[in-house]
Design an enzyme around this catalytic site. Structure first.
Site, PDB file in Angstrom:
ATOM      1  N   HIS A   2      47.192  43.224  45.457  1.00 35.35           N
ATOM      2  CA  HIS A   2      46.669  44.410  45.182  1.00 35.35           C
ATOM      3  C   HIS A   2      47.356  45.437  46.046  1.00 35.35           C
ATOM      4  O   HIS A   2      46.887  46.611  46.278  1.00 35.35           O
ATOM      5  CB  HIS A   2      45.089  44.512  45.953  1.00 35.35           C
ATOM      6  N   GLU A  13      41.403  46.386  30.385  1.00 32.17           N
ATOM      7  CA  GLU A  13      42.447  47.534  30.479  1.00 32.17           C
ATOM      8  C   GLU A  13      43.211  47.537  29.336  1.00 32.17           C
ATOM      9  O   GLU A  13      43.418  48.870  29.145  1.00 32.17           O
ATOM     10  CB  GLU A  13      43.121  47.014  31.859  1.00 32.17           C
TER      11      GLU A  13
END
Lengths: 374, 331
Positions: free
Chosen positions: B127, B58
């Protein structure tokens, strides 16, 4: 009337060029490296000398202005490393791209920003190259993307610039610099991977000046062979105090990249005379003797000067005249930087967005509003 | 009727076709057709140059996307979920958001960061976080949060065409939901302006302000309340659509009429979107028209638990909205 003899020698007395032996580069995953000889013309030599000397004196002037509290905040000086940014610039094209970290004044000058605009940016004036909005660590110009404050963050950015170069197909290369300290950042290894995978035209350049702030390379890295840290990316280790070495290595690396082979890594072994920044005297983690030794044996400007004089490319007097001219330019730039006004208060709100109709920005309380124009 | 997923897909397809500087990168966006199938068919149509699968890096690929934008490409950088954007948040804030300002307007960063944000179903604490407040905090960014398919398509197209870094907070649970799409909304040049809220339903007794999935819950709550004689503005309220720059004017104008304000969001209460709305209402002309303190309905102030009964009670439900409205109306 009497005539004044300005120079004791005629230009016809000088050699037009000379060939020099330069140090062989250590190679990683490369069969051949850059040439071990370099040709330098008189014009080139004078240009390199003037450019490096300008950067040297500009940095020393910044030191002075900082101690007078006319420059504030962070100030990371580049004196000692001049051969790196100048050697790079003379080996690449103006259409190539350069991005570096916060020790950026030398690159800013090499990429074309005048001294007065650099100093005025350091002193936070409206005549600064980014109107006083950026300061020492955030200076930009065409094909130069700063000046980046977050250690290592500029490396993925540089690979992204390289991706755009490849995407647009204009045969441009991005030179992405970072220090020995940044070399241990995870995002750099993520970038190595993607640059190699996608064959991005990116030349990674590690300016190894032996210290990441106060931490020597031996204390920071399990492997100090920074030119090998790209693993699957070929690398070369270069004498960063010798401008011709830097130039030849950069040409080699640029050619490699431009031929579509993908990224390559250069480690430039260099040294900074100042501490990490102006708040660091730079002697708690290294000895004065070490600094003195580098100054007397490896100073990049002295090295060039000796070469030019010994090969009859220039005279000592001529180089002294350049010194005088440089000093004058720096003084005038400093004068500008200390007298130019600060940016107008309205500037506070501007440039939040690009290409946006004007809107209002909140100040320290709800009644204070600033207009924001792009 | 078009699902949010298809609306996003259409937007990407149209913008990739319209401007060759636009490209998509992220994990699984190409050959997998997108982790949530948002980019289905695009790699087949546009190829490796325009739709790029990245390694799981990322920070690295976000920085690469930002660098590409600085030179004039127009990347759409997908985060598989915004939870993973935390790994790259330095590049979003320090490299993307601040660069135009630091460079006194000489470097633009026309990039879109998009992906699912907030709670899903049963994906647990790591999440499920909502990042509206985090990104909405930062000057230099634009932050949008679509609810309907029209929002999704129009805002994504507007974001891609915007010359500034835009964070688009989608919602995974909305991807499969179909919405009516007008003829106009199906045109290739349909954009929803960034920075303008939409009044989803008119009302006179209370203003419900929300963004993303809770807009739907607000509409349901409004329907129930309407039966009981309480008209809620917004048909689920005012749909903010944009978190930054926030359209507080539309909220104010409504509160002046209804005298009551309830904000609804999925994120945590402390320093959230609702907190900002309440603060601004206090500071503005609408304060004098409030008949009761403004009230917030938010996600519960805990990391998201896994068990369904626990999770259900951590998300603002229709009953929670109705309860809050009745409390503020004192009924």
């Amino acid at each position: 009337a009497s005539r004044v003899v300005v120079a004791s020698r005629n230009y016809a007395d000088f050699a037009s060029e000379a060939t020099f032996e330069i140090k062989k580069c250590d190679l990683h995953r490369l069969e051949e490296g850059p040439s071990t000889t370099a040709v330098m013309t008189r014009e080139e030599g004078l240009h390199y000398y003037k450019t490096m000397q300008t950067i040297r004196r500009m940095e020393l002037k910044s030191d002075q202005l900082y101690k007078q509290k006319i420059i504030r905040g962070f100030c990371h000086l580049y004196d000692g490393q001049e051969a790196c940014c100048v050697g790079l610039e003379v080996a690449i094209k103006p259409t190539d791209h350069v991005i570096t970290a916060y020790r950026a004044h030398g690159f800013t000058y090499a990429r074309g920003v005048p001294v007065r605009e650099i100093l005025a940016e350091l002193t936070g004036r409206k005549g600064g190259c980014v109107k006083g909005k950026g300061g020492s660590m955030h200076m930009y110009t065409k094909n130069f993307y700063g000046g980046n404050g977050i250690v290592g963050a500029q490396v993925p950015l540089g690979a992204g610039i390289a991706l755009a170069c490849k995407y647009f197909g204009k045969n441009e290369v991005c030179f992405t610099l970072y220090g020995d300290g940044a070399a241990n950042q995870g995002q750099i290894f993520e970038t190595y991977n993607m640059a190699a995978l996608w064959k991005l035209p990116c030349v990674f350049i590690c300016e190894n000046n032996r210290y990441g702030m106060g931490t020597s390379v031996e204390r920071a890295a399990a492997s100090t062979d920074y030119y090998k840290r790209g693993d699957f990316i070929p690398g070369l280790r270069v004498d960063g105090m010798d401008i011709l070495c830097v130039r030849e290595a950069t040409k080699f690396a640029a050619d490699y990249c431009r031929s579509g082979k993908g990224p390559i890594l250069m480690e430039l072994q260099t040294y900074r005379y100042h501490g990490h920044s102006m708040s660091d005297p730079g002697i708690s983690y290294r000895t004065r003797e070490e600094i003195q030794e580098v100054r007397s044996k490896s100073d990049p400007i002295t090295l060039l000067k000796d070469r030019m004089v010994n090969s009859n490319l220039a005279s000592i007097e001529e180089l002294k005249e350049i010194d005088v001219a440089v000093r004058k330019e720096i003084e005038e730039a400093a004068q500008f930087a200390t007298t130019d006004p600060e940016p107008p208060l309205e500037e506070l709100g501007n440039h939040i967005y690009f290409n946006e109709p004007p809107f209002e920005v909140r100040g320290p309380n709800q009644w204070i509003r600033y207009k924001s124009v792009s | 009727q078009v699902t949010v997923r298809d609306a996003l897909n259409q937007a990407l397809d149209e913008e990739l076709e319209r401007d060759e500087r636009v490209f998509l990168l992220g994990e699984e966006v190409a050959q997998y057709d997108g982790a949530y199938k948002i980019s289905r068919g695009l790699w087949k149509k546009y190829g490796d140059k325009r739709v790029i699968d990245t390694p799981i890096s990322e920070m690295g690929f976000t920085g690469i996307a930002v660098g590409a934008a600085m030179v004039g490409l127009r990347p759409v950088c997908e985060f598989m979920t915004f939870n993973f954007s935390m790994q790259a948040i330095d590049q979003v804030i320090n490299s993307a958001a601040k660069t135009c300002y630091m460079s006194a307007g000489s470097i633009a960063v026309p990039i879109v960061f998009r992906g699912p944000n907030g709670a899903s179903a049963g994906v647990a604490a790591q999440h499920s976080q909502c990042f509206a407040a985090w990104y909405g905090h930062c000057p230099g960014l634009k932050v949008v949060s679509p609810w309907s398919s029209e929002d999704a398509k129009g805002l994504l197209k507007a974001s891609i065409r915007d010359d500034n870094p835009v964070v688009m907070l989608e919602n995974e649970l909305l991807y499969g939901v179909p919405f009516e799409m007008s003829e106009q909304a199906q045109s290739k040049d349909f954009v929803v302006p960034i920075g303008k809220a939409k009044i989803e339903r008119q009302g006179t007794h209370v203003t419900l302000v929300s963004h993303s999935r809770p807009v739907g819950h607000c509409l349901e709550a409004a329907a129930v309340l309407a039966k009981e004689g309480v008209e809620c503005e917004g048909g689920g309220v005012i749909n903010l659509r944009t978190i930054r720059p926030m359209d507080i004017d539309t909220v104010e104008a409504s509160v002046v009429k209804t005298n009551h304000l309830v904000t609804v969001e999925g994120g945590w209460p402390q320093f959230g979107v609702g907190a900002e709305i309440c603060a601004r209402i206090m500071e503005g002309s609408a304060f004098n028209y409030l008949d009761a303190p403004a009230v917030r309905v938010t996600g519960a102030d805990v990391p998201m638990p896994y068990a369904k009964n626990l999770e259900d009670n951590c998300i603002p439900q229709v009953k929670d909205i109705i309860f809050a409205v009745k409390k503020t109306l004192n009924i």
